[in-house]
Design a protein around this motif. Structure first.
Motif, PDB file in Angstrom:
ATOM      1  N   ARG A   1       3.748 -24.442 -13.511  1.00  0.00           N
ATOM      2  CA  ARG A   1       3.753 -23.846 -11.943  1.00  0.00           C
ATOM      3  C   ARG A   1       4.779 -23.790 -11.578  1.00  0.00           C
ATOM      4  O   ARG A   1       5.363 -23.418 -10.786  1.00  0.00           O
ATOM      5  CB  ARG A   1       2.436 -24.084 -10.549  1.00  0.00           C
TER       6      ARG A   1
ATOM      7  N   VAL B   1      -7.774 -20.270  -9.418  1.00  0.00           N
ATOM      8  CA  VAL B   1      -8.016 -22.060  -8.909  1.00  0.00           C
ATOM      9  C   VAL B   1      -9.827 -21.712  -9.340  1.00  0.00           C
ATOM     10  O   VAL B   1     -10.516 -21.488  -9.341  1.00  0.00           O
ATOM     11  CB  VAL B   1      -8.164 -21.969  -7.460  1.00  0.00           C
TER      12      VAL B   1
ATOM     13  N   ASP C   1      -9.098 -29.255  -5.275  1.00  0.00           N
ATOM     14  CA  ASP C   1      -8.337 -30.838  -6.513  1.00  0.00           C
ATOM     15  C   ASP C   1      -6.860 -30.742  -5.620  1.00  0.00           C
ATOM     16  O   ASP C   1      -6.253 -29.746  -5.068  1.00  0.00           O
ATOM     17  CB  ASP C   1      -8.268 -29.789  -7.915  1.00  0.00           C
TER      18      ASP C   1
ATOM     19  N   LEU D   1      -3.633 -29.779  -6.809  1.00  0.00           N
ATOM     20  CA  LEU D   1      -3.796 -28.565  -6.733  1.00  0.00           C
ATOM     21  C   LEU D   1      -2.855 -27.793  -5.369  1.00  0.00           C
ATOM     22  O   LEU D   1      -2.041 -27.605  -5.120  1.00  0.00           O
ATOM     23  CB  LEU D   1      -4.332 -27.541  -6.820  1.00  0.00           C
TER      24      LEU D   1
ATOM     25  N   GLU E   1       0.728 -29.018  -5.166  1.00  0.00           N
ATOM     26  CA  GLU E   1       1.576 -28.587  -5.864  1.00  0.00           C
ATOM     27  C   GLU E   1       1.654 -27.183  -4.247  1.00  0.00           C
ATOM     28  O   GLU E   1       2.974 -26.630  -4.695  1.00  0.00           O
ATOM     29  CB  GLU E   1       0.496 -28.020  -6.651  1.00  0.00           C
TER      30      GLU E   1
END
Length: 123
Positions: free
Chosen positions: A41, A56, A61, A64, A67
């Motif tokens: 990503r 997703v 998460d 994630l 991020e």
């Protein structure tokens, strides 16, 4: 100025369907990233998109979400089957509530907790 929309890690058919929902009249430029780009990503994080819609599987998460927190864009997550979508609201966006008495403040707090969904780790 056009809105830049990135579709990341979404199956091609679904990405085509989403992309086709925007017309030139909407002034939206749609860019698609495949599954491999979704795995790394960082590639789209460096790009300057206004909106990111990412495939997703688990919206809770922690990795994630961390991020997504580094991306300066409106971020939406979508299950790869397209049946469920989330919005990750990570930028301060004040909304005027006006003067509140304690009862009203309590209601706002409880409503905001309900709209935020289950705590991290649950679904």
């Amino acid at each position: 100025m056009a809105v830049r929309l990135a579709l990341v890690g979404i199956p091609r058919l679904l990405a085509d369907l989403i992309g086709s929902a925007f017309t030139e009249a909407d002034d939206v430029v749609v860019e698609r990233f495949d599954e491999e780009a979704a795995a790394g990503r960082g590639e789209f994080g460096a790009c300057r998109h206004d909106v990111l819609i990412a495939g997703v599987d688990d919206p809770w998460d922690d990795g994630l979400r961390a991020e997504f927190g580094r991306i300066d864009a409106v971020v939406l997550g979508m299950r790869p089957d397209g049946r469920v979508t989330w919005i990750y609201e990570m930028r301060p966006c004040p909304r005027a509530l006006g003067a509140l008495d304690p009862r009203q403040l309590r209601r706002v707090v409880l409503d905001s907790m309900r709209s935020a969904g289950p705590p991290a780790g649950g679904e």
